[in-house]
Design an enzyme around this catalytic site. Structure first.
Site, PDB file in Angstrom:
ATOM      1  N   PRO A  23     -11.199  -2.307 -11.444  1.00 30.50           N
ATOM      2  CA  PRO A  23     -11.119  -1.400 -12.723  1.00 30.50           C
ATOM      3  C   PRO A  23      -9.801  -2.310 -13.797  1.00 30.50           C
ATOM      4  O   PRO A  23      -9.110  -2.734 -13.263  1.00 30.50           O
ATOM      5  CB  PRO A  23     -10.677   0.118 -12.160  1.00 30.50           C
ATOM      6  CG  PRO A  23      -9.771  -0.851 -10.941  1.00 30.50           C
ATOM      7  CD  PRO A  23     -10.724  -1.203 -10.492  1.00 30.50           C
ATOM      8  N   MET A  24     -10.873  -2.180 -14.783  1.00 27.07           N
ATOM      9  CA  MET A  24      -9.543  -2.790 -15.853  1.00 27.07           C
ATOM     10  C   MET A  24      -9.702  -2.135 -17.419  1.00 27.07           C
ATOM     11  O   MET A  24     -10.163  -2.060 -17.964  1.00 27.07           O
ATOM     12  CB  MET A  24     -10.507  -4.185 -16.565  1.00 27.07           C
ATOM     13  CG  MET A  24     -10.271  -5.120 -15.672  1.00 27.07           C
ATOM     14  SD  MET A  24     -11.804  -6.346 -15.457  1.00 27.07           S
ATOM     15  CE  MET A  24     -12.886  -5.547 -15.170  1.00 27.07           C
ATOM     16  N   GLY A  57      -8.843   2.892 -15.333  1.00 26.24           N
ATOM     17  CA  GLY A  57      -8.362   4.518 -15.069  1.00 26.24           C
ATOM     18  C   GLY A  57      -8.748   5.946 -16.121  1.00 26.24           C
ATOM     19  O   GLY A  57      -8.297   4.946 -17.427  1.00 26.24           O
ATOM     20  N   GLY A 163      -3.211   4.954  -7.126  1.00 27.75           N
ATOM     21  CA  GLY A 163      -1.829   4.214  -6.215  1.00 27.75           C
ATOM     22  C   GLY A 163      -0.958   3.548  -5.897  1.00 27.75           C
ATOM     23  O   GLY A 163      -0.311   2.873  -5.366  1.00 27.75           O
ATOM     24  N   ALA A 164      -1.221   2.474  -6.850  1.00 30.05           N
ATOM     25  CA  ALA A 164      -0.676   0.680  -7.237  1.00 30.05           C
ATOM     26  C   ALA A 164       0.311   0.753  -8.602  1.00 30.05           C
ATOM     27  O   ALA A 164       0.338   1.467  -8.771  1.00 30.05           O
ATOM     28  CB  ALA A 164      -2.106  -0.358  -7.401  1.00 30.05           C
ATOM     29  N   HIS A 165       0.591   0.021  -8.923  1.00 26.27           N
ATOM     30  CA  HIS A 165       1.463  -0.599 -10.219  1.00 26.27           C
ATOM     31  C   HIS A 165       2.523  -0.460 -10.915  1.00 26.27           C
ATOM     32  O   HIS A 165       2.656  -0.318 -11.920  1.00 26.27           O
ATOM     33  CB  HIS A 165       0.613  -1.322 -10.939  1.00 26.27           C
ATOM     34  CG  HIS A 165      -0.688  -2.048 -10.427  1.00 26.27           C
ATOM     35  ND1 HIS A 165      -2.330  -1.991 -11.306  1.00 26.27           N
ATOM     36  CD2 HIS A 165      -1.091  -2.713  -9.128  1.00 26.27           C
ATOM     37  CE1 HIS A 165      -3.138  -3.096 -10.742  1.00 26.27           C
ATOM     38  NE2 HIS A 165      -2.071  -2.945  -9.078  1.00 26.27           N
ATOM     39  N   TYR A 167       3.095   3.319 -10.949  1.00 29.60           N
ATOM     40  CA  TYR A 167       1.967   4.091 -11.430  1.00 29.60           C
ATOM     41  C   TYR A 167       2.311   5.280 -10.178  1.00 29.60           C
ATOM     42  O   TYR A 167       2.317   5.077  -9.312  1.00 29.60           O
ATOM     43  CB  TYR A 167       0.955   4.307 -11.896  1.00 29.60           C
ATOM     44  CG  TYR A 167       0.352   3.593 -13.278  1.00 29.60           C
ATOM     45  CD1 TYR A 167       1.189   3.675 -14.496  1.00 29.60           C
ATOM     46  CD2 TYR A 167      -0.262   2.616 -12.870  1.00 29.60           C
ATOM     47  CE1 TYR A 167       0.813   2.372 -15.605  1.00 29.60           C
ATOM     48  CE2 TYR A 167      -0.494   1.291 -13.749  1.00 29.60           C
ATOM     49  CZ  TYR A 167       0.142   1.676 -15.144  1.00 29.60           C
ATOM     50  OH  TYR A 167      -0.454  -0.001 -16.307  1.00 29.60           O
TER      51      TYR A 167
END
Length: 362
Positions: A23-24, A57, A163-165, A167
């Site tokens: 995803p980008m 996203g 569920g990362a970075h 956020y």
């Protein structure tokens, strides 16, 4: 390259090979509506044998979920019609596709509505937005579930929860942003509760075999030394509630797939997720790229050129079952046909990554 060319089954989904499009976020959907150009962008990679596409996203139906302009929404008649077109085009090209469902949490900078997170604390430790009430939590869980049900209705092949970075879901996982004293804060299993409730709600509204992927990371936007887990034992406490709730595959987001996650083992983050939960795992991080930027300069990797390198180590790790699927990001932006070349063992003509492709729909 035979290990890349093997099919993989997750839930009711059979992925024809082990190559995944990562995803980008590219901010190419004005008004939150993915247009024909976005459909062509994904369909082109599907036609060149990407086994599974994870979309950029896309915002769930929660006002505070949005942080950036021109990011696609996953609600509203026009946006959903656009996503239906994307699914049709990808399937017609022979691909499989899942949307990444997203709430940006404390990263949001808008004031109306304000950012929302577990404790009103930003990624830098300073006050940011507001702490979510139980009503906010419940409504957000419902928004993710509604988006997942919509994804299945539109014909997507599964979903991924972001569920990362740093956020929203990650804000609950990380003790740096989660200072709650209720059942959503404290020990690792409690910090995982919010994410687990989302997974449970999703599982309740989709078919039993509809795959649920969960992307997680140690690092955050602008904070590359952050860690949700200091040890394998702590990571196990975080991931087990999510696995028990119904996650089918963990997507361990790292900047360099070849780096060990913990001392004493060569396993990367995805490898540890697979070992600790028994679930499928997706690795990611500079696949096919020769990185030169510093440890604290992840963003530079997107704004600077990157050279091409081989994937022998990646193949060796895949062959020994460290992980099951391989997500490829910038390399696939620069080379829409990279998957087909990789499956043929012919990467000699791969072109370097150039940041100009971020605004190109080639």
């Amino acid at each position: 390259m035979s290990s890349l060319d093997e099919p993989f089954v997750v839930g009711d989904l059979t992925v024809p090979n082990r190559i995944v499009m990562a995803p980008m976020t590219r901010m190419q959907s004005p008004g939150g509506v993915p247009g024909e150009e976005v459909a062509e962008y994904y369909a082109r990679r599907a036609a060149h044998q990407v086994g599974l596409i994870i979309t950029e996203g896309t915002y769930v139906d929660r006002a505070a979920a949005r942080a950036y302009d021109h990011v696609p929404h996953f609600h509203g008649e026009q946006a959903l019609a656009g996503w239906a077109r994307v699914v049709r085009r990808v399937h017609k090209a022979g691909g499989r596709i899942i949307p990444q469902l997203w709430h940006t949490g404390v990263v949001r900078t808008g004031t109306e509505p304000p950012a929302e997170g577990p404790s009103g604390i930003g990624l830098d430790g300073a006050p940011a937005g507001r702490a979510m009430t139980q009503r906010d939590v419940d409504d957000t869980v419902a928004a993710f579930a509604e988006a997942a049900a919509t994804a299945e209705r539109l014909g997507f092949d599964g979903i991924e929860l972001h569920g990362a970075h740093g956020y929203l879901i990650d804000d609950f996982l990380w003790s740096g942003t989660n200072r709650r004293t209720d059942r959503y804060g404290g020990d690792p299993a409690s910090r995982a509760r919010f994410g687990a409730e989302i997974v449970q709600a999703v599982r309740a509204v989709v078919s039993p075999g509809f795959p649920v992927f969960f992307r997680f990371s140690q690092w955050k936007v602008g904070n590359y030394g952050a860690r949700i887990a200091q040890s394998p034992a702590e990571l196990e406490q975080l991931l087990t509630p999510l696995a028990d709730a119904g996650v089918d595959a963990f997507h361990g987001s790292t900047r360099r797939y070849w780096q060990p996650e913990f001392d004493g083992s060569d396993l990367n983050l995805a490898g540890w997720a697979r070992k600790l939960t028994g679930k499928a795992a997706v690795t990611v991080g500079s696949v096919g790229l020769d990185q030169q930027y510093g440890e604290g300069e992840f963003a530079q990797g997107y704004t600077s050129q990157a050279g091409v390198t081989g994937i022998d180590e990646l193949l060796a790790r895949l062959k020994r079952d460290e992980f099951d699927l391989v997500a490829v990001g910038r390399t696939l932006l620069a080379n829409p046909d990279w998957a087909a070349k990789a499956l043929r063992g012919n990467l000699a003509r791969t072109v370097p990554y150039d940041p100009a492709v971020l605004t190109s729909l080639a």
